[in-house]
Scaffold this motif. Structure first.
Motif, short mmCIF file in Angstrom:
data_model
loop_
_atom_site.label_atom_id
_atom_site.label_comp_id
_atom_site.label_asym_id
_atom_site.label_seq_id
_atom_site.Cartn_x
_atom_site.Cartn_y
_atom_site.Cartn_z
N VAL A 41 0.87 -1.17 0.00
CA VAL A 41 0.00 0.00 0.00
C VAL A 41 0.91 1.23 0.00
CG1 VAL A 41 -1.76 1.31 1.25
CG2 VAL A 41 -1.82 -1.19 1.26
N TYR A 42 0.59 2.21 -0.80
CA TYR A 42 1.42 3.41 -0.85
C TYR A 42 0.58 4.62 -1.24
CZ TYR A 42 1.47 2.33 -5.89
OH TYR A 42 1.10 2.04 -7.18
N CYS A 43 1.17 5.80 -1.04
CA CYS A 43 0.49 7.06 -1.33
C CYS A 43 1.08 7.73 -2.56
CB CYS A 43 0.64 8.03 -0.16
SG CYS A 43 -0.31 7.60 1.31
N ALA A 44 0.25 8.52 -3.22
CA ALA A 44 0.71 9.36 -4.33
C ALA A 44 0.23 10.79 -4.10
CB ALA A 44 0.18 8.84 -5.66
N ASP A 45 1.09 11.74 -4.44
CA ASP A 45 0.76 13.16 -4.37
C ASP A 45 0.88 13.73 -5.78
OD1 ASP A 45 0.57 15.87 -3.99
OD2 ASP A 45 2.42 16.06 -2.82
N GLU A 46 -0.27 14.11 -6.36
CA GLU A 46 -0.31 14.60 -7.73
C GLU A 46 -0.42 16.13 -7.81
OE1 GLU A 46 -3.65 12.60 -9.45
OE2 GLU A 46 -2.59 10.67 -9.64
N SER A 47 -0.09 16.82 -6.73
CA SER A 47 -0.31 18.26 -6.67
C SER A 47 0.57 19.05 -7.64
CB SER A 47 -0.10 18.78 -5.25
OG SER A 47 1.21 18.48 -4.79
#
Length: 218
Positions: free
Chosen positions: A159-165
């Motif tokens: 499980v991991y996070c992504a930041d598309e900002s």
């Protein structure tokens, strides 16, 4: 931010509990079932995509992004050789999907190298949705807080996070970049299952994504 051209599909919703349970119950992880809050991911600088290890297959496809496009993988190593190999292949499957989007190739051999089963089918549909909207993307996407569970010698979940900002949609025909404000969260949680194939590649077989999960947002 980079926005999905079509609404998020719920096709894999039934696998959510399995994925999150497998990945989110670690006793030494920095995140829980989905992943922990965003930007405070540690003191390690953002890094490029992890490279394949010396024991990895020699036929790995080379992925090169055009200028202005970058995926950054932060704190993407645990120090455990098996876990680091899994995480490296997770990074490569992320890159493979974006490579297919950028090149407009729904039948990408690179995509099939790193994904199989439902994950490959969903990725091909995802790439097609971008093409149908005449979109590609540019900028930087940040991936962080990987939470890994290796179940046995050939099964794992991450499980991991992504930041598309700082990643933006780009018109495929005109080249115009859309930086207009969006009402959507730039944070996405990904829950994945992987299976090691006969070549030693950890292929992604199941994927669930959720945008706006509070555990990924800073």
């Amino acid at each position: 931010m980079k926005r999905r051209p079509l609404p998020i599909a719920a096709a894999l919703a039934a696998t959510a509990a399995l994925l999150l349970t497998a990945c989110g119950s670690g006793d030494d992880s920095s995140k829980s079932n989905d992943k922990i809050a965003g930007a405070d991911t540690g003191d390690t600088a953002a890094s490029a995509s992890p490279s394949a290890g010396a024991s990895d297959p020699g036929d790995r496809p080379k992925i090169t992004f055009p200028k202005g496009v970058e995926n950054r993988f932060e704190n993407w190593k645990t120090g455990d050789p098996t876990e680091d190999t899994v995480l490296s292949d997770v990074a490569q499957t992320v890159n493979a999907v974006d490579d297919a989007i950028l090149r407009g190739d729904t039948n990408s051999a690179t995509l099939a190298y790193y994904r199989q089963g439902k994950a490959l089918v969903s990725a091909q549909k995802w790439v097609r949705s971008w093409l149908d909207e005449d979109l590609t993307w540019t900028g930087v996407t940040r991936y962080f807080n990987p939470n890994i569970k290796v179940a046995d010698s050939d099964t794992a979940a991450v499980v991991y996070c992504a930041d598309e900002s700082t990643a933006y949609n780009k018109d495929r025909k005109t080249g115009k970049v859309d930086k207009s404000p969006s009402g959507e969260s730039p944070y996405v949680t990904y829950s994945t299952q992987l299976k090691k194939n006969s070549k030693g590649v950890w292929q992604t077989t199941e994927v669930l994504s959720k945008r706006g999960d509070k555990t990924c947002a800073s």
